[in-house]
Design a protein around this motif. Structure first.
Motif, PDB file in Angstrom:
ATOM      1  N   ALA A 169       0.831  -1.208   0.000  1.00  0.00           N
ATOM      2  CA  ALA A 169       0.000   0.000   0.000  1.00  0.00           C
ATOM      3  C   ALA A 169       0.863   1.256   0.000  1.00  0.00           C
ATOM      4  N   HIS A 204       4.290  -5.288  -9.778  1.00  0.00           N
ATOM      5  CA  HIS A 204       3.155  -4.374  -9.648  1.00  0.00           C
ATOM      6  C   HIS A 204       3.715  -2.988  -9.315  1.00  0.00           C
ATOM      7  N   THR A 229       2.037   1.100  -8.102  1.00  0.00           N
ATOM      8  CA  THR A 229       0.879   1.982  -7.930  1.00  0.00           C
ATOM      9  C   THR A 229       1.352   3.439  -8.010  1.00  0.00           C
ATOM     10  N   ALA A 235      -0.044  -2.470 -13.647  1.00  0.00           N
ATOM     11  CA  ALA A 235      -0.154  -1.029 -13.363  1.00  0.00           C
ATOM     12  C   ALA A 235      -1.466  -0.713 -12.659  1.00  0.00           C
ATOM     13  N   LEU A 236      -1.351  -0.127 -11.466  1.00  0.00           N
ATOM     14  CA  LEU A 236      -2.529   0.138 -10.640  1.00  0.00           C
ATOM     15  C   LEU A 236      -2.491   1.539 -10.086  1.00  0.00           C
ATOM     16  N   ARG A 263      -3.197  10.658 -12.065  1.00  0.00           N
ATOM     17  CA  ARG A 263      -4.566  10.706 -11.550  1.00  0.00           C
ATOM     18  C   ARG A 263      -5.207   9.318 -11.494  1.00  0.00           C
ATOM     19  N   SER A 264      -4.773   8.430 -12.379  1.00  0.00           N
ATOM     20  CA  SER A 264      -5.465   7.145 -12.504  1.00  0.00           C
ATOM     21  C   SER A 264      -4.517   6.124 -13.119  1.00  0.00           C
ATOM     22  N   ALA A 265      -4.966   4.866 -13.091  1.00  0.00           N
ATOM     23  CA  ALA A 265      -4.157   3.804 -13.703  1.00  0.00           C
ATOM     24  C   ALA A 265      -3.980   4.062 -15.206  1.00  0.00           C
ATOM     25  N   ALA A 286      -6.089  -3.680 -13.785  1.00  0.00           N
ATOM     26  CA  ALA A 286      -7.106  -4.317 -12.934  1.00  0.00           C
ATOM     27  C   ALA A 286      -8.509  -4.186 -13.519  1.00  0.00           C
ATOM     28  N   TYR A 301     -12.823  -5.342 -12.408  1.00  0.00           N
ATOM     29  CA  TYR A 301     -13.616  -5.627 -11.205  1.00  0.00           C
ATOM     30  C   TYR A 301     -14.958  -6.272 -11.563  1.00  0.00           C
ATOM     31  N   HIS A 318     -15.648  -1.516  -9.293  1.00  0.00           N
ATOM     32  CA  HIS A 318     -14.777  -0.920  -8.282  1.00  0.00           C
ATOM     33  C   HIS A 318     -15.655  -0.185  -7.260  1.00  0.00           C
ATOM     34  N   GLN A 360     -15.498   2.537  -5.899  1.00  0.00           N
ATOM     35  CA  GLN A 360     -15.694   3.979  -6.128  1.00  0.00           C
ATOM     36  C   GLN A 360     -16.393   4.283  -7.441  1.00  0.00           C
ATOM     37  N   VAL A 408     -19.301   3.949 -16.426  1.00  0.00           N
ATOM     38  CA  VAL A 408     -18.030   4.573 -16.018  1.00  0.00           C
ATOM     39  C   VAL A 408     -16.961   3.483 -15.854  1.00  0.00           C
ATOM     40  N   GLU A 409     -17.372   2.376 -15.261  1.00  0.00           N
ATOM     41  CA  GLU A 409     -16.434   1.284 -14.985  1.00  0.00           C
ATOM     42  C   GLU A 409     -15.824   0.718 -16.283  1.00  0.00           C
ATOM     43  N   LYS A 413      -7.790   2.220 -19.942  1.00  0.00           N
ATOM     44  CA  LYS A 413      -6.519   1.633 -19.506  1.00  0.00           C
ATOM     45  C   LYS A 413      -5.945   0.722 -20.588  1.00  0.00           C
ATOM     46  N   ILE A 423      -6.559  -8.110 -15.350  1.00  0.00           N
ATOM     47  CA  ILE A 423      -6.647  -9.216 -14.389  1.00  0.00           C
ATOM     48  C   ILE A 423      -7.701  -8.792 -13.375  1.00  0.00           C
TER      49      ILE A 423
HETATM   50  P1  FAD Z   1      -8.247   2.991 -11.768  1.00  0.00           P
HETATM   51  O1  FAD Z   1      -8.533   2.083 -12.883  1.00  0.00           O
HETATM   52  O2  FAD Z   1      -7.473   4.235 -12.038  1.00  0.00           O
HETATM   53  O3  FAD Z   1      -9.604   3.488 -11.140  1.00  0.00           O
HETATM   54  C1  FAD Z   1     -10.349   2.885 -10.121  1.00  0.00           C
HETATM   55  C2  FAD Z   1     -11.793   3.329 -10.204  1.00  0.00           C
HETATM   56  O4  FAD Z   1     -11.880   4.738 -10.111  1.00  0.00           O
HETATM   57  C3  FAD Z   1     -12.412   2.956 -11.534  1.00  0.00           C
HETATM   58  O5  FAD Z   1     -12.926   1.660 -11.515  1.00  0.00           O
HETATM   59  C4  FAD Z   1     -13.456   4.012 -11.686  1.00  0.00           C
HETATM   60  O6  FAD Z   1     -14.619   3.609 -11.009  1.00  0.00           O
HETATM   61  C5  FAD Z   1     -12.880   5.211 -10.982  1.00  0.00           C
HETATM   62  N1  FAD Z   1     -12.314   6.131 -11.987  1.00  0.00           N
HETATM   63  C6  FAD Z   1     -11.067   6.138 -12.490  1.00  0.00           C
HETATM   64  N2  FAD Z   1     -10.904   7.129 -13.394  1.00  0.00           N
HETATM   65  C7  FAD Z   1     -12.093   7.733 -13.437  1.00  0.00           C
HETATM   66  C8  FAD Z   1     -12.590   8.857 -14.182  1.00  0.00           C
HETATM   67  N3  FAD Z   1     -11.824   9.534 -15.020  1.00  0.00           N
HETATM   68  N4  FAD Z   1     -13.874   9.211 -13.980  1.00  0.00           N
HETATM   69  C9  FAD Z   1     -14.648   8.533 -13.121  1.00  0.00           C
HETATM   70  N5  FAD Z   1     -14.243   7.502 -12.377  1.00  0.00           N
HETATM   71  C10 FAD Z   1     -13.005   7.095 -12.542  1.00  0.00           C
HETATM   72  N6  FAD Z   1      -3.136  -2.342  -4.864  1.00  0.00           N
HETATM   73  C11 FAD Z   1      -1.887  -2.104  -4.372  1.00  0.00           C
HETATM   74  O7  FAD Z   1      -1.697  -1.184  -3.554  1.00  0.00           O
HETATM   75  N7  FAD Z   1      -0.822  -2.877  -4.752  1.00  0.00           N
HETATM   76  C12 FAD Z   1      -0.943  -3.908  -5.634  1.00  0.00           C
HETATM   77  O8  FAD Z   1       0.038  -4.588  -5.954  1.00  0.00           O
HETATM   78  C13 FAD Z   1      -2.250  -4.185  -6.170  1.00  0.00           C
HETATM   79  N8  FAD Z   1      -2.431  -5.184  -7.075  1.00  0.00           N
HETATM   80  C14 FAD Z   1      -3.690  -5.407  -7.600  1.00  0.00           C
HETATM   81  C15 FAD Z   1      -3.850  -6.406  -8.569  1.00  0.00           C
HETATM   82  C16 FAD Z   1      -5.094  -6.653  -9.132  1.00  0.00           C
HETATM   83  C17 FAD Z   1      -5.246  -7.734 -10.185  1.00  0.00           C
HETATM   84  C18 FAD Z   1      -6.229  -5.889  -8.700  1.00  0.00           C
HETATM   85  C19 FAD Z   1      -7.597  -6.184  -9.263  1.00  0.00           C
HETATM   86  C20 FAD Z   1      -6.076  -4.885  -7.751  1.00  0.00           C
HETATM   87  C21 FAD Z   1      -4.803  -4.606  -7.197  1.00  0.00           C
HETATM   88  N9  FAD Z   1      -4.608  -3.579  -6.263  1.00  0.00           N
HETATM   89  C22 FAD Z   1      -3.344  -3.350  -5.754  1.00  0.00           C
HETATM   90  C23 FAD Z   1      -5.742  -2.773  -5.794  1.00  0.00           C
HETATM   91  C24 FAD Z   1      -5.927  -1.453  -6.590  1.00  0.00           C
HETATM   92  O9  FAD Z   1      -4.827  -0.592  -6.375  1.00  0.00           O
HETATM   93  C25 FAD Z   1      -7.214  -0.791  -6.091  1.00  0.00           C
HETATM   94  O10 FAD Z   1      -8.324  -1.576  -6.432  1.00  0.00           O
HETATM   95  C26 FAD Z   1      -7.441   0.670  -6.461  1.00  0.00           C
HETATM   96  O11 FAD Z   1      -8.489   1.197  -5.661  1.00  0.00           O
HETATM   97  C27 FAD Z   1      -7.855   0.911  -7.911  1.00  0.00           C
HETATM   98  O12 FAD Z   1      -6.817   0.703  -8.756  1.00  0.00           O
HETATM   99  P2  FAD Z   1      -7.073   0.690 -10.364  1.00  0.00           P
HETATM  100  O13 FAD Z   1      -5.759   0.485 -10.978  1.00  0.00           O
HETATM  101  O14 FAD Z   1      -8.166  -0.224 -10.696  1.00  0.00           O
HETATM  102  O15 FAD Z   1      -7.550   2.209 -10.546  1.00  0.00           O
END
Ligand code: FAD
Length: 296
Positions: free
Chosen positions: A56, A82, A84, A110-111, A131-133, A151, A153, A157, A159, A165-166, A173, A182
């Motif tokens: 984290a 991985h 973040t 990439a997360l 700002r985002s993945a 990632a 879901y 997700h 949020q 949006v999801e 990404k 994944i």
């Molecule tokens: P993003 O894809 O950037 O966004 C998450 C959510 O935010 C989206 O689903 C969407 O609802 C919302 N969002 C994003 N952009 C926008 C936008 N422009 N407008 C509106 N809504 C938006 N965490 C760790 O700390 N370390 C790890 O090693 C790790 N490994 C993981 C591996 C996998 C396979 C998975 C599924 C998760 C992992 N995580 C890890 C957890 C992850 O960091 C969290 O779930 C985090 O909250 C979201 O990351 P993301 O990359 O999906 O984010």
């Protein structure tokens, strides 16, 4: 009436399944011993890659890099690191990506990462951060020719306000340069099948690989699931009910549950699996065997 065995559809085990295994960086010497024991037991299954998570807020930055480099050096297997971008500036994140590149790592998961208060809390972007993945994937692409996973879901997700949006976010990404998604752990395969349908309707063609979480400890996995927004179906809780003090039956139920989940996915035509090992090998070895994947 039963169907004669020669008329039942046969399971397509033995076909070339693509497996990947996820580990977390160990904190102590004892944990590190178990980590390596599991890596060495699972390596002969020739996974497509193994990945190592990023603690984290980047708390395991050095350990993730060391483990990934060492896995590749010791086993020859492709290892994915991985990363973040939460709580870090762009320059800091870029530095980690450059360090991966220098170490010869060419796969990245990439997360965005979770806010310090957990995934239920609002995400606050670092003033100078990504700002985002999706933005992170773009940055990784600029630095090197990495194979990137992101990632997805099956239950959305926590949020995300709605499915549109999801799916838009997932597509962004992948369009930014990721090769596959994944999934978060899930225990009802229908959630995963629905995600595949939604993704296809949203124009996503990249593979969405199911993240399979074998239940070594129902208590522990329930707590992980609650933190990341994955639900535990009532029928699953019922199966493990009363087994806290009966490790043998717990282990048998866990392997039956995981086998049921994976074989149902196989029957639906799924051939790629990402196993969340929690640095343990036994259930994953058993599941691979059911798929016809043997150590060699
Ligand atoms: P993003 O894809 O950037 O966004 C998450 C959510 O935010 C989206 O689903 C969407 O609802 C919302 N969002 C994003 N952009 C926008 C936008 N422009 N407008 C509106 N809504 C938006 N965490 C760790 O700390 N370390 C790890 O090693 C790790 N490994 C993981 C591996 C996998 C396979 C998975 C599924 C998760 C992992 N995580 C890890 C957890 C992850 O960091 C969290 O779930 C985090 O909250 C979201 O990351 P993301 O990359 O999906 O984010």
């Amino acid at each position: 009436m039963t169907t004669p065995s020669d008329q039942r559809p046969s399971r397509q085990v033995g076909q070339p399944f693509q497996l990947s295994f996820e580990f977390f960086p160990p904190k102590t010497d004892v944990m590190e011993e178990r980590f390596w024991e599991s890596v060495h037991k699972l390596a002969p299954l020739h996974p497509r890659f193994v990945s190592v998570t990023y603690g984290a807020g980047g708390s395991t930055r050095e350990r993730t890099l060391r483990m990934v480099s060492q896995i590749h050096a010791e086993t020859g297997i492709d290892a994915a690191a991985h990363i973040t971008c939460v709580g870090a500036s762009r320059a800091e994140v870029d530095q980690v990506i450059h360090a991966y590149k220098t170490a010869g790592i060419h796969r990245i998961v990439a997360l965005r990462g979770d806010p310090p208060g957990g995934p239920g809390q609002p995400y606050v972007q670092h003033p100078d951060g990504y700002r985002s993945a999706a933005e992170l994937v773009t940055a990784i692409r600029k630095i090197g020719d990495f194979d990137i996973s992101v990632a997805a879901y099956p239950e959305r997700h926590p949020q995300s306000p709605n499915w549109d949006v999801e799916i838009d976010n997932l597509k962004r990404k992948l369009d930014a340069g990721a090769s596959r998604a994944i999934t978060q752990m899930f225990f009802d395969n229908n959630d995963y099948f629905d995600l595949l349908d939604r993704a296809a309707k949203g124009g996503i063609t990249a593979p969405i690989v199911p993240g399979i979480q074998p239940i070594h400890s129902f208590k522990q996995i329930s707590s992980f699931a609650a933190k990341c927004g994955a639900s535990i179906p009532a029928w699953l809780a019922e199966r493990f009910d009363g087994l806290d003090d009966d490790p043998e039956t717990h282990a048998l139920v866990a392997s039956a549950v995981a086998a049921e989940q994976v074989l149902e996915l196989v029957d639906a035509g799924i051939t790629e699996f990402h196993f969340l090992t929690l640095n343990r090998s036994n259930l994953v070895l058993a599941l691979a065997r059911l798929l016809g994947v043997r150590p060699s």
